[in-house]
Design a protein around this motif. Structure first.
Motif, PDB file in Angstrom:
ATOM      1  N   THR A  26      25.260  29.388  22.101  1.00 40.11           N
ATOM      2  CA  THR A  26      25.442  28.074  21.212  1.00 40.11           C
ATOM      3  C   THR A  26      24.959  28.483  19.864  1.00 40.11           C
ATOM      4  N   PRO A  27      25.913  28.167  18.909  1.00 42.34           N
ATOM      5  CA  PRO A  27      25.480  28.453  17.461  1.00 42.34           C
ATOM      6  C   PRO A  27      24.350  27.829  16.978  1.00 42.34           C
ATOM      7  N   GLU A  28      23.267  28.532  16.246  1.00 41.53           N
ATOM      8  CA  GLU A  28      22.037  27.733  15.913  1.00 41.53           C
ATOM      9  C   GLU A  28      22.574  26.749  14.805  1.00 41.53           C
ATOM     10  N   THR A  29      23.585  26.851  13.830  1.00 40.67           N
ATOM     11  CA  THR A  29      23.995  25.985  13.054  1.00 40.67           C
ATOM     12  C   THR A  29      25.443  25.830  13.338  1.00 40.67           C
ATOM     13  N   GLU A  30      25.946  24.485  13.307  1.00 39.37           N
ATOM     14  CA  GLU A  30      27.402  24.150  13.542  1.00 39.37           C
ATOM     15  C   GLU A  30      27.561  23.180  12.927  1.00 39.37           C
ATOM     16  N   LEU A  31      28.303  23.169  11.924  1.00 39.29           N
ATOM     17  CA  LEU A  31      28.676  22.020  10.722  1.00 39.29           C
ATOM     18  C   LEU A  31      30.064  21.871  10.563  1.00 39.29           C
ATOM     19  N   THR A  32      30.481  20.357  10.333  1.00 40.95           N
ATOM     20  CA  THR A  32      31.639  20.324   9.817  1.00 40.95           C
ATOM     21  C   THR A  32      31.543  19.542   8.535  1.00 40.95           C
ATOM     22  N   ILE A  33      32.347  20.119   7.722  1.00 45.33           N
ATOM     23  CA  ILE A  33      32.158  19.717   5.762  1.00 45.33           C
ATOM     24  C   ILE A  33      33.452  18.975   5.588  1.00 45.33           C
ATOM     25  N   SER A  34      33.563  17.745   4.998  1.00 42.39           N
ATOM     26  CA  SER A  34      34.544  16.998   4.785  1.00 42.39           C
ATOM     27  C   SER A  34      34.450  16.673   3.089  1.00 42.39           C
ATOM     28  N   TYR A  35      35.499  17.206   2.462  1.00 40.36           N
ATOM     29  CA  TYR A  35      35.347  16.911   1.017  1.00 40.36           C
ATOM     30  C   TYR A  35      36.484  15.994   0.362  1.00 40.36           C
ATOM     31  N   TRP A  36      36.104  15.115  -0.378  1.00 45.61           N
ATOM     32  CA  TRP A  36      37.073  14.327  -1.263  1.00 45.61           C
ATOM     33  C   TRP A  36      36.909  14.379  -2.609  1.00 45.61           C
ATOM     34  N   PRO A  37      37.790  15.065  -3.168  1.00 43.03           N
ATOM     35  CA  PRO A  37      37.552  15.322  -4.842  1.00 43.03           C
ATOM     36  C   PRO A  37      37.652  13.845  -5.641  1.00 43.03           C
ATOM     37  N   GLN A  38      38.172  13.061  -5.057  1.00 44.30           N
ATOM     38  CA  GLN A  38      37.928  11.661  -5.846  1.00 44.30           C
ATOM     39  C   GLN A  38      37.182  10.687  -5.311  1.00 44.30           C
ATOM     40  N   GLY A  39      36.421  11.109  -4.062  1.00 42.54           N
ATOM     41  CA  GLY A  39      35.456  10.083  -3.714  1.00 42.54           C
ATOM     42  C   GLY A  39      35.940   9.767  -2.161  1.00 42.54           C
ATOM     43  N   ARG A  40      35.126   9.483  -1.532  1.00 44.04           N
ATOM     44  CA  ARG A  40      35.313   8.896   0.044  1.00 44.04           C
ATOM     45  C   ARG A  40      36.425   7.764   0.076  1.00 44.04           C
ATOM     46  N   GLY A  41      37.501   7.703   0.873  1.00 45.53           N
ATOM     47  CA  GLY A  41      38.312   6.739   1.149  1.00 45.53           C
ATOM     48  C   GLY A  41      39.543   6.822  -0.054  1.00 45.53           C
ATOM     49  N   THR A  42      39.470   7.574  -0.651  1.00 46.30           N
ATOM     50  CA  THR A  42      40.776   7.815  -1.670  1.00 46.30           C
ATOM     51  C   THR A  42      41.981   8.485  -1.097  1.00 46.30           C
ATOM     52  N   GLU A  43      41.659   9.314  -0.355  1.00 48.04           N
ATOM     53  CA  GLU A  43      42.740  10.281   0.273  1.00 48.04           C
ATOM     54  C   GLU A  43      42.035  11.030   1.404  1.00 48.04           C
ATOM     55  N   GLN A  44      42.949  11.767   2.294  1.00 48.84           N
ATOM     56  CA  GLN A  44      42.396  12.451   3.460  1.00 48.84           C
ATOM     57  C   GLN A  44      41.823  13.501   2.724  1.00 48.84           C
ATOM     58  N   PRO A  45      40.501  13.860   3.547  1.00 44.75           N
ATOM     59  CA  PRO A  45      39.560  14.762   3.144  1.00 44.75           C
ATOM     60  C   PRO A  45      39.989  16.331   3.258  1.00 44.75           C
ATOM     61  N   GLU A  46      39.501  17.238   2.581  1.00 39.76           N
ATOM     62  CA  GLU A  46      39.814  18.492   2.881  1.00 39.76           C
ATOM     63  C   GLU A  46      38.674  19.170   3.919  1.00 39.76           C
ATOM     64  N   ARG A  47      38.720  19.788   5.047  1.00 39.61           N
ATOM     65  CA  ARG A  47      38.009  19.777   6.137  1.00 39.61           C
ATOM     66  C   ARG A  47      37.495  21.608   6.385  1.00 39.61           C
TER      67      ARG A  47
END
Length: 137
Positions: A26-47
């Motif tokens: 099992t990985p010691e670190t396992e993360l999902t990163i979501s990014y909204w260039p114009q802020g959350r809720g404005t578009e689908q995030p990059e992941r």
């Protein structure tokens, strides 16, 4: 007694069950990163996904990112509720980081709403491809 000594020697020889970052562990670190260039809720995030020890995921430069994250002390620690932050705005971009880091559950928002957020964003921007933590850009 003799059996206990033999078992202890065998366990020591195979690593005592400690995570060595082998494939299948099992990985010691396992993360999902979501990014909204114009802020959350404005578009689908990059992941992206990031796994460390063993390294993997969709994150660019996985090994370099895992190494940098590993050098940090408590990178996802909550800030003190008594912390006073400067009133400045660095931009609309936001990122959400969720998962586990060194066995601890993580749920962290990175933004640029005030001086405290900007400081945290500068520290953690390497985890979010495309995130500019420079309030002047």
């Amino acid at each position: 007694m003799r059996t206990a000594v033999i078992i202890a020697v065998v366990i020591a020889a195979v690593g005592g069950g400690a995570s060595q970052g082998t494939a299948g562990s099992t990985p010691e670190t396992e993360l999902t990163i979501s990014y909204w260039p114009q802020g959350r809720g404005t578009e689908q995030p990059e992941r992206w996904t990031l796994r460390c020890n063993p390294a993997g995921g969709t994150m660019p430069r996985v090994l370099a990112v895992c190494r940098q994250l590993d050098t940090m002390v408590k990178p996802f620690a909550r800030r003190s509720p008594n912390l006073v932050c400067t009133d400045q705005y660095g931009g609309p971009q936001q990122a959400l980081i969720v998962g586990t880091h060194k066995g601890n559950r993580i749920w962290t928002v990175i933004g640029m709403r005030n001086g405290c957020d900007i400081s945290r964003a500068k520290r953690l921007a390497f985890l979010v491809p495309g995130f500019s933590a420079n309030p002047n850009s």
